[in-house]
Design a protein around this motif. Structure first.
Motif, PDB file in Angstrom:
ATOM      1  N   LYS A  48       0.892  -1.264   0.152  1.00 50.52           N
ATOM      2  CA  LYS A  48      -0.024   0.083  -0.213  1.00 50.52           C
ATOM      3  C   LYS A  48       0.736   1.209   0.155  1.00 50.52           C
ATOM      4  O   LYS A  48       0.500   2.348  -0.604  1.00 50.52           O
ATOM      5  N   THR A  93       0.480   4.636  -2.383  1.00 52.35           N
ATOM      6  CA  THR A  93       0.335   5.723  -2.027  1.00 52.35           C
ATOM      7  C   THR A  93       1.623   6.842  -2.391  1.00 52.35           C
ATOM      8  O   THR A  93       1.263   7.991  -2.891  1.00 52.35           O
ATOM      9  N   LYS A 103      -1.554  -0.706  -8.107  1.00 50.98           N
ATOM     10  CA  LYS A 103      -2.846  -1.089  -7.561  1.00 50.98           C
ATOM     11  C   LYS A 103      -3.347  -2.244  -7.728  1.00 50.98           C
ATOM     12  O   LYS A 103      -3.926  -3.083  -7.202  1.00 50.98           O
ATOM     13  N   TYR A 122      -1.240  -5.006  -6.257  1.00 54.08           N
ATOM     14  CA  TYR A 122      -1.661  -5.124  -4.904  1.00 54.08           C
ATOM     15  C   TYR A 122      -2.957  -6.154  -4.627  1.00 54.08           C
ATOM     16  O   TYR A 122      -3.011  -7.039  -3.759  1.00 54.08           O
TER      17      TYR A 122
END
Length: 219
Positions: free
Chosen positions: A140, A144, A206, A209
């Motif tokens: 994460k 970010t 993303k 993940y």
């Protein structure tokens, strides 16, 4: 004279020394408009000449007229409300000493903000690469970091475009058709490509993940 330029323009100060008393006799303060310059030529390819007479600035240009014999040109001096930096033909707007100090604070403040954002981008990029080197790819924090770096680039790029337009809006009375806005599109193109790459990486990480989370749940 002394000057300073930043992301929201620049300021310059000049003075004259009294030869008798050896003290400052006169001080002049100017705002340097970012990316605004005096044209080299007019629309008819005739030279635009800047000069000052009795402290009044003029542009010496051709006035094009027509008569029964055809077109002819007459040189004339047009008074202007701005001054020109002879080194690069940048447009200077005369300001008061108080305004000079206000703009000084604004320009320095925005310069520090841009420097801070640059350090932030470098730091986040370094941490992003370090986590990848450690084998922590689809996490994460990396997602970010990519998003934040892209947002910073968008903000800075938009800032570079908007600031000169704001000057144009509020200082249009000082400018005329012999001044031009030279926008460095190569910088915006470069930043746009970087933003596109960053958002592509953001989407890819993303998705990676999400797939990793699904795989961990399956296992």
């Amino acid at each position: 004279s002394e000057s300073f330029s930043g992301p929201v323009g620049g300021i310059t100060k000049s003075w004259k020394i009294n030869q008798v008393s050896n003290r400052v006799a006169e001080e002049n303060y100017f705002l340097i408009l970012p990316q605004y310059f005096l044209k080299e030529e007019d629309e008819h390819k005739s030279e635009v000449i800047y000069h000052v007479k009795n402290k009044q600035a003029f542009l010496r240009v051709y006035n094009y007229k027509k008569d029964n014999t055809g077109n002819f040109m007459v040189r004339k001096d047009i008074p202007v409300s701005f001054k020109i930096d002879h080194n690069n033909r940048a447009v200077l707007i005369s300001i008061t000493k108080k305004q000079y100090h206000i703009f000084s604070v604004i320009i320095w403040s925005f310069s520090f903000i841009i420097i801070f954002l640059g350090i932030l981008v470098i730091t986040k990029t370094a941490r992003f690469l370090m986590t990848i080197a450690q084998g922590k790819v689809f996490i994460k924090k990396n997602i970010t970091r990519l998003r934040n770096i892209a947002i910073i680039y968008i903000a800075v790029t938009a800032f570079q475009i908007v600031v000169p337009l704001i000057y144009r809006l509020f200082l249009s009375n000082y400018l005329n058709r012999y001044t031009e806005f030279k926008f460095d599109s190569s910088i915006v193109l470069r930043d746009s490509i970087i933003i596109l790459v960053l958002f592509s990486l953001y989407k890819a990480f993303k998705k990676g993940y999400k797939l990793q989370q699904e795989n961990d749940l399956t296992v």
